[in-house]
Design a protein around this motif. Structure first.
Motif, short mmCIF file in Angstrom:
data_model
loop_
_atom_site.label_atom_id
_atom_site.label_comp_id
_atom_site.label_asym_id
_atom_site.label_seq_id
_atom_site.Cartn_x
_atom_site.Cartn_y
_atom_site.Cartn_z
N LEU A 59 0.96 -1.23 0.02
CA LEU A 59 -0.17 -0.20 0.08
C LEU A 59 0.83 1.29 -0.12
O LEU A 59 0.66 2.18 -0.77
N LEU A 60 1.95 1.18 0.87
CA LEU A 60 2.83 2.34 0.99
C LEU A 60 3.44 2.58 -0.51
O LEU A 60 3.56 3.79 -0.84
N GLU A 61 3.79 1.65 -1.09
CA GLU A 61 4.59 1.88 -2.48
C GLU A 61 3.50 2.44 -3.54
O GLU A 61 3.69 3.16 -4.13
N LYS A 62 2.20 1.77 -3.43
CA LYS A 62 1.14 2.36 -4.43
C LYS A 62 0.94 3.91 -3.98
O LYS A 62 0.98 4.70 -4.95
N GLN A 63 0.81 4.20 -2.56
CA GLN A 63 0.61 5.45 -2.45
C GLN A 63 1.69 6.43 -2.87
O GLN A 63 1.50 7.50 -3.20
N LYS A 64 3.17 6.24 -2.71
CA LYS A 64 4.11 6.65 -2.84
C LYS A 64 4.21 6.90 -4.41
O LYS A 64 4.49 8.12 -5.09
N LEU A 65 3.64 5.97 -5.32
CA LEU A 65 3.56 6.20 -6.70
C LEU A 65 2.44 7.34 -7.08
O LEU A 65 2.87 8.09 -7.83
N MET A 66 1.52 6.91 -6.37
CA MET A 66 0.38 7.83 -6.58
C MET A 66 0.67 9.52 -6.21
O MET A 66 0.43 10.19 -7.20
N TYR A 67 1.42 9.63 -5.15
CA TYR A 67 1.81 11.00 -4.81
C TYR A 67 2.70 11.36 -5.97
O TYR A 67 2.57 12.60 -6.60
N PHE A 68 3.84 10.71 -6.41
CA PHE A 68 4.64 11.30 -7.36
C PHE A 68 4.02 11.63 -8.64
O PHE A 68 4.25 12.56 -9.21
N ARG A 69 2.82 10.68 -8.98
CA ARG A 69 2.28 11.07 -10.45
C ARG A 69 1.27 12.22 -10.13
O ARG A 69 1.37 13.23 -11.06
N CYS A 70 0.77 12.43 -9.03
CA CYS A 70 -0.01 13.69 -8.68
C CYS A 70 0.71 15.03 -8.56
O CYS A 70 0.42 16.02 -9.15
N LYS A 71 2.07 14.87 -8.32
CA LYS A 71 2.80 15.84 -7.97
C LYS A 71 3.43 16.43 -9.41
O LYS A 71 3.75 17.44 -9.54
N LEU A 72 3.46 15.42 -10.36
CA LEU A 72 4.15 15.87 -11.69
C LEU A 72 3.03 16.39 -12.66
O LEU A 72 3.41 16.88 -13.68
N SER A 73 1.71 16.01 -12.19
CA SER A 73 0.68 16.41 -12.96
C SER A 73 0.17 17.82 -12.76
O SER A 73 0.51 18.43 -12.04
N LYS A 74 -0.18 18.48 -13.99
CA LYS A 74 -0.73 19.65 -14.18
C LYS A 74 -2.22 19.80 -13.90
O LYS A 74 -2.73 20.97 -13.71
#
Length: 87
Positions: free
Chosen positions: A14-29
C-alpha cells in the motif's frame, strides 16, 4: 507470526502504491491531482513529518520501518522454532 508478516506485506504494498500515486499527482498539471498531492503533504505534516523532509523520504522511512518490523518477526519466529526443536 505468519498473519503479522502478511499484514506487513500488505502495508508495504500500500505504501508503495501511495508513493507512486503521490509522485504522479505531484508531476501532474491537473488541478485535482495537485490538490491530492498537497493533501498528502499536509496529512504527513500533521502526522509529524519533520520540516525539510520530503514526502518521498517519509514513504521511504515508513518502508524501512516495516522492513525492520518484518526482520524482528522473522528473528522471533526463528528463535521460537529453535526452542521447540530442542524439546
Amino acid at each position: 507470526e505468519e498473519d503479522e508478516l502478511e499484514q506487513l506485506d500488505l502495508i508495504e504494498e500500500l505504501l508503495e502504491k501511495q508513493k507512486l500515486m503521490y509522485f504522479r499527482c505531484k508531476l501532474s498539471k491537473d488541478e485535482d491531482a495537485m490538490l491530492v498531492a498537497e493533501n498528502m503533504r499536509e496529512s504527513l505534516r500533521q502526522m509529524g513529518m519533520p520540516r525539510g523532509a520530503t514526502v518521498e523520504q517519509m514513504f521511504d522511512n515508513l518502508k524501512g520501518s516495516i522492513r525492520k518490523l518484518k526482520e524482528t518477526l522473522d528473528n522471533q519466529s526463528g528463535l521460537r522454532q529453535r526452542r521447540f526443536s530442542k524439546l
